[in-house]
Enzyme design. Sequence first.
Site, PDB file in Angstrom:
ATOM      1  N   GLY A 169       0.823  -1.209   0.000  1.00 49.72           N
ATOM      2  CA  GLY A 169       0.000   0.000   0.000  1.00 49.72           C
ATOM      3  C   GLY A 169       0.848   1.246   0.000  1.00 49.72           C
ATOM      4  N   GLY A 170       0.564   2.140   0.962  1.00 55.69           N
ATOM      5  CA  GLY A 170       1.274   3.417   1.042  1.00 55.69           C
ATOM      6  C   GLY A 170       2.765   3.240   1.214  1.00 55.69           C
ATOM      7  N   GLY A 404      18.579   8.031 -34.890  1.00 60.45           N
ATOM      8  CA  GLY A 404      18.172   8.826 -33.732  1.00 60.45           C
ATOM      9  C   GLY A 404      19.028   8.510 -32.518  1.00 60.45           C
ATOM     10  N   ALA A 405      19.544   7.291 -32.468  1.00 61.50           N
ATOM     11  CA  ALA A 405      20.353   6.905 -31.308  1.00 61.50           C
ATOM     12  C   ALA A 405      21.655   7.705 -31.268  1.00 61.50           C
ATOM     13  CB  ALA A 405      20.639   5.411 -31.336  1.00 61.50           C
TER      14      ALA A 405
END
Length: 514
Positions: A169-170, A404-405
């Site tokens: 949980g938290g 792009g690399a």
Amino acid sequence: MSNEERLNHLEQLREQIKLGGGQRRIDVQHGKGKLTARERIRLLLDEGSFEEFDQLVLLSGSEYAEDKVQSESVVTGWGRIDGRPVYVFSQDFTVVGGSLSTPMGDKIIKIMDLALRNGAPVIGLNDGGGARIQEGVDALASYGEIFTRNVLASGVVPQISVVMGPAAGGAVYSPALTDFIFMTQGTSQMYLTGPDVIKAVTGEDVTHEELGGAMAHASRSGVCHFAIEGEENCLQEVRRLFSFLPLNNMEDPPYVETGDDPERRDEELLRIVPEDEGRPYDMREVIYRVVDGGDFMEVHAHFAQNMIVGFARIAGQTIGIVGNQPLYLAGVIDIDSSRKAARFVRFCDAFNIPVLTFVDTGGFLPGTSQEYGGIISHGAKLVYAYAEATVPKITIIIRKAYGGAYDAMGSKHLRADLNLAWPTAMIAVMGPEPAVNIIYRSELAAASDVEETRAQLVADYKERLSNPYIAASRGYIDDVIDPRDTRVRVANALAMLRTKNDHLPPKKHGNLPL
Ligand code: HXC
């Protein structure tokens, strides 16, 4: 009561409090292969350096009683690692399962506030069942206060979480907001909802370990940066990580005398890249040979292994290293490796750690799973992180830097300071085979022997277009270097860039493509 009697009384009180939830629960904790909250602090900090705060804060809902006092389920305070200050909290599972009440939250908040005001890191040792159910909304409020402090401290002081038991949980969101998460193998689990809830909601059967164990988060989700066997080892590794980091964003990382000569050349670097460019090699080998003493602390070693990130030193100075790993997926960049490297570069930038990048990648991974998964946005994170970073940035192209690399991996165009290439570098829009298929389509269609023509065109492409010299002739690469000189060139660059003083245009904050 005499002063001596008063002191004896206080001592007795402390002895009782130090037993946490009692000897029986301590035995159960040890039986699970886990240490107690105080034993962990002793292993983490320099001997005798721990000073505790709020030891006398009582367990929520209890009252002071002469013969039986129980304190809240967290031990907090400050101490030193290698003589440098650090604030610590350590949840005590033996007291109400280490769950978070208001007093426990207040103890944690106090040391987080001190850490932020005084510019020293926070290390949280987590072992607890999340919000204390009996406390209702007050426990949720406490979590919210802790999260806010995690966010305010982000980029100001390093925050390290160590998960050494359940975190549900938290209890998972505070670690998730910190810079690094360590988990102990076999004894820690992190999940938002546990196996029972999952079974009830979706019918899916999964064990605690499969769902949220250290290896699940280290290799699949990437939530965990370090999955370590054994608590003692784990705490030693936390100390090691700490040694690379500055205390806060206004300081440089500590200089460490490593005894490794910055001028040292390495003959083996000449032989590491195979002549056959299709064959892989281990980029870690390059890293080990370049950095001080071969000491490289890899971060996220089990996650997105086509990208390597971690800390090392050159000439005693901490550096962050990013490298493509040709051993996995030929070093292509995909969603996970983009996220991994982008987050690491941003951490380095926040804490004044220069970034050294080793490039050997055929580009971004094509395919529907990547496109539908959002490689466009995730890959953009990598571009963003490099372009935004104002720390010294040094990039070395070892072999492939395609498409792009080439841009994304710390190129000159993203404001890198020094871009070097080995003579084996191949910088081009794409690899020779696909490039030839596209630009020589009509020649190939007309050829009598297609394969022979293709082979000739590929050889010609490699010689003319796929090398470091065109980029160097434009100044995009500052120099093509002898691989054996890599270490000395980086050491010189770091010395040259020590006074770098770069800033972003004034803004509230940028809008990283999350
Ligand atoms: C109160 C708790 C508790 C909790 C454990 N205990 N978790 N008490 N609140 N959240 C108590 C148990 O009752 C038990 O008390 C003792 O701690 C030890 O727990 P065990 O269950 O015996 O231990 P174990 O079998 O090892 O299991 C540990 C556990 C399990 C996996 C953590 O206790 C568990 O599932 N707890 C609940 C986890 C959870 O769902 N928490 C709430 C999350 S919601 P006795 O006296 O019997 O020994 C949340 C919301 C915040 O956190 C959201 C913010 C965004």
